[in-house]
Motif scaffolding. Structure first.
Motif, mmCIF file in Angstrom:
data_model
loop_
_atom_site.group_PDB
_atom_site.id
_atom_site.type_symbol
_atom_site.label_atom_id
_atom_site.label_comp_id
_atom_site.label_asym_id
_atom_site.label_seq_id
_atom_site.Cartn_x
_atom_site.Cartn_y
_atom_site.Cartn_z
ATOM 1 N N LEU A 1 -43.298 -19.190 0.394
ATOM 2 C CA LEU A 1 -41.895 -19.277 0.771
ATOM 3 C C LEU A 1 -41.822 -18.799 2.219
ATOM 4 C CD1 LEU A 1 -38.877 -19.654 0.292
ATOM 5 C CD2 LEU A 1 -38.803 -17.347 -0.666
ATOM 6 N N ALA A 2 -41.457 -19.698 3.112
ATOM 7 C CA ALA A 2 -41.359 -19.345 4.534
ATOM 8 C C ALA A 2 -39.937 -18.905 4.829
ATOM 9 C CB ALA A 2 -41.740 -20.543 5.402
ATOM 10 N N GLY A 3 -39.806 -17.703 5.385
ATOM 11 C CA GLY A 3 -38.484 -17.153 5.685
ATOM 12 C C GLY A 3 -38.165 -17.285 7.154
ATOM 13 N N LYS A 4 -36.960 -16.859 7.508
ATOM 14 C CA LYS A 4 -36.570 -16.902 8.923
ATOM 15 C C LYS A 4 -37.463 -15.974 9.727
ATOM 16 C CE LYS A 4 -33.442 -19.861 8.263
ATOM 17 N NZ LYS A 4 -32.384 -20.750 8.640
ATOM 18 N N ARG A 5 -37.965 -14.928 9.059
ATOM 19 C CA ARG A 5 -39.046 -14.120 9.647
ATOM 20 C C ARG A 5 -40.016 -13.793 8.534
ATOM 21 N NH1 ARG A 5 -36.405 -9.303 12.035
ATOM 22 N NH2 ARG A 5 -38.249 -8.206 11.331
ATOM 23 N N GLY A 6 -41.271 -14.101 8.727
ATOM 24 C CA GLY A 6 -42.287 -13.783 7.725
ATOM 25 C C GLY A 6 -42.322 -14.801 6.602
ATOM 26 N N TRP A 7 -43.343 -14.721 5.794
ATOM 27 C CA TRP A 7 -43.484 -15.645 4.668
ATOM 28 C C TRP A 7 -44.163 -14.926 3.516
ATOM 29 C CZ3 TRP A 7 -48.532 -16.617 3.213
ATOM 30 C CH2 TRP A 7 -49.518 -16.313 4.159
ATOM 31 N N LEU A 8 -43.984 -15.492 2.340
ATOM 32 C CA LEU A 8 -44.458 -14.851 1.126
ATOM 33 C C LEU A 8 -45.346 -15.825 0.350
ATOM 34 C CD1 LEU A 8 -43.689 -12.368 -0.837
ATOM 35 C CD2 LEU A 8 -42.212 -14.038 -1.936
ATOM 36 N N PRO A 9 -46.592 -15.428 0.045
ATOM 37 C CA PRO A 9 -47.415 -16.334 -0.780
ATOM 38 C C PRO A 9 -47.002 -16.203 -2.243
ATOM 39 C CG PRO A 9 -48.664 -14.356 -0.234
ATOM 40 C CD PRO A 9 -47.310 -14.191 0.411
ATOM 41 N N LEU A 10 -46.961 -17.305 -2.972
ATOM 42 C CA LEU A 10 -46.757 -17.229 -4.418
ATOM 43 C C LEU A 10 -48.133 -17.163 -5.068
ATOM 44 C CD1 LEU A 10 -43.907 -19.867 -4.858
ATOM 45 C CD2 LEU A 10 -43.791 -17.512 -4.042
ATOM 46 N N VAL A 11 -48.180 -16.867 -6.353
ATOM 47 C CA VAL A 11 -49.492 -16.811 -7.018
ATOM 48 C C VAL A 11 -50.103 -18.222 -7.035
ATOM 49 C CG1 VAL A 11 -49.233 -14.731 -8.411
ATOM 50 C CG2 VAL A 11 -48.263 -16.895 -9.239
ATOM 51 N N PRO A 12 -51.442 -18.289 -6.967
ATOM 52 C CA PRO A 12 -52.091 -19.609 -6.871
ATOM 53 C C PRO A 12 -52.016 -20.371 -8.194
ATOM 54 C CG PRO A 12 -53.743 -17.908 -7.155
ATOM 55 C CD PRO A 12 -52.433 -17.192 -7.003
#
Ligand code: AMP
Ligand code: GLY
Length: 443
Positions: free
Chosen positions: A198-209
């Motif tokens: 999930l790409a945010g306005k700042r930073g991003w978060l990986p989801l589980v593979p």
């Protein structure tokens, strides 16, 4: 808070189901939804290709936050429409959604930014496509440029098959405008992996593979589908590989889109082939995967609404997400004929019995209610999903649940997650005391 989820598949059912757990949400709406979603959220009809209609609906419902499930609304520019009206929505703009909307755009983007992918040629007519097929040799992959709902890729083993696919897309126009241009590319070998962030306005978060199962039959045989099942287990993605993917694919993709003037926000799905030369991108999807979302949501422990909000507020880096360490598995039940023309209107039984088993949830896709009966209404009917202690027991549990469900012509794969079990076995064998340093494991 009022939330609107756009879409009608198993992915959207899983999103709505998870959003309902949030303490911060009041009403959850879905458009157009399906019979399963209608049991837990109010559903409204909407044209997913008409951004103005979707905005109107969000305004009527006073939706504080909207999430687009499928690619069609994103490629049509729903995010641009909402942003112009100052209404919050999670997803990429029309310009950024080209990563999925045009395979040629995506391939040229990757080439420009040095992101590993299969060698390719773009063809504007049959003759140049046929020449590219001969240049690449066999097997070869033919891809329609535009959106084709999982039907736009043919992995051809023979020249005849390749030319037939080309003829089908470009001459007979089986996919309409989507097949007017094609990509011909080198066939890659390896295991597939869905890496979604999930790409945010700042930073991003990986989801589980996760790992999807695209082919219709066991052992990855038969034509490709939208996905016959997926599982999520941390063993899919060892830390070194994860770092490699982040460095070689995720970071250059986000930096490349920003540099090209189309910064990427929202879910980004990188479909990867883990080749002997390292991970290579097969495709980008500008959304969550279906059925990958179902096992992902089963493992998510954090509040999904908070995560989505954090992405829009530029707070993802501080926010993060908590996940269950347990694996999850989703088996798709399909109608007779799928992925070709499939039967509909068959009575479905046994969902309650399936869900009475521990850790099991059934997410609807192609279902409808008529005369108080639940009926099949599409090719992929539902995704039976389970979470349990380890991969072996999760697979056992999910198939125990599948065995409770019936409809005429139902078919499904019996080997979802089997690759994961094989991988775990190899890892265990390699760590067995008999196989320690100096003793290569038996072939
Ligand atoms: P795509 O929609 O581009 O992901 O293609 C759908 C599926 O086709 C992938 O998940 C792969 O199983 C297969 N595929 C696509 N491109 C290639 C390739 N270059 N080599 C081998 N298989 C591919
Ligand atoms: N499961 C593959 C996709 O969502 O495109």
């Amino acid at each position: 808070m009022n939330i609107l989820v756009l879409g009608s598949g198993g992915r959207e059912h899983a999103l709505v189901w998870k959003l309902r757990e949030s303490q911060l949400t009041d009403n959850i709406f879905c458009a157009p939804g399906n019979a399963g979603i209608a049991q837990i959220a109010e559903c409204f009809p909407v044209d997913l290709k008409n951004p103005a209609a979707m905005l109107q609906l969000a305004e009527d419902l006073k939706a504080d936050l909207t999430v687009a499930g499928p690619e069609a609304p994103l490629v049509a520019g729903v995010v641009d429409e909402f942003e112009r009206a100052g209404r919050r929505i999670v997803g990429p703009t029309k310009a950024a959604a080209q990563l999925e909307g045009s395979k040629i755009f995506a391939k040229e983007f990757m080439k420009r930014h040095g992101i590993p992918t299969a060698r390719f040629a773009a063809a504007e007519d049959y003759a140049s496509g046929a020449k590219a097929i001969d240049d690449f040799g066999l097997p070869v992959v033919i891809k329609a440029d535009g959106l084709a709902a999982g039907k736009g890729v043919v992995v051809a083993r023979t020249r005849k098959e390749a030319l037939e696919a080309l003829d089908d897309f470009m001459v007979r126009k089986s996919l309409g405008g989507a097949g007017e241009r094609v990509v011909v590319e080198e066939c890659l070998a390896g295991e597939e992996l869905s890496f979604i962030i999930l790409a945010g306005k700042r930073g991003w978060l990986p989801l589980v593979p996760t790992q999807d199962h695209k082919a219709v039959f066991d052992g990855d045989l038969g034509p490709n589908t939208g996905g016959m099942g997926a599982y999520s287990d941390d063993s899919i993605l060892p830390e070194r590989l994860r770092q490699d993917i982040i460095r070689r694919v995720i970071e250059p993709t986000l930096a490349g889109m920003a540099a090209d003037g189309a910064p990427y926000y929202g879910f980004l799905y990188c479909g990867l082939m883990l080749t002997a030369e390292g991970p290579k991108v097969l495709e980008y999807n500008v959304r969550l995967g279906d059925p990958e979302t179902q096992p992902i949501m089963m493992r998510l422990r954090s509040d999904l609404f908070e995560i989505l909000t954090a992405s829009l507020d530029g707070q993802l880096a501080v926010h993060g997400a908590r996940w269950s360490p347990n694996p999850s598995v989703c088996v798709v039940l399909a109608s007779k004929g799928y992925p070709g023309k499939s039967e509909t209107g068959k009575v479905i039984t046994g969902i309650e019995a399936a869900e009475s088993l521990g850790g099991v949830k059934v997410f609807h896709a192609g279902t409808s209610f008529r005369d108080r009966q639940l009926l099949t209404a599409g090719g992929r009917v539902m995704g039976v999903t389970a979470i349990a202690e380890d991969l072996a027991s999760t697979i056992e549990q999910v198939y125990a649940a599948v065995a409770k469900i019936q409809f005429d012509g139902m078919h499904y794969r019996r080997d979802i997650g089997a690759k994961g079990l094989r991988r775990l076995k190899i890892t265990l064998d390699n760590h067995h005391p008999d196989n320690q340093a100096g003793n290569p494991p038996p072939a």
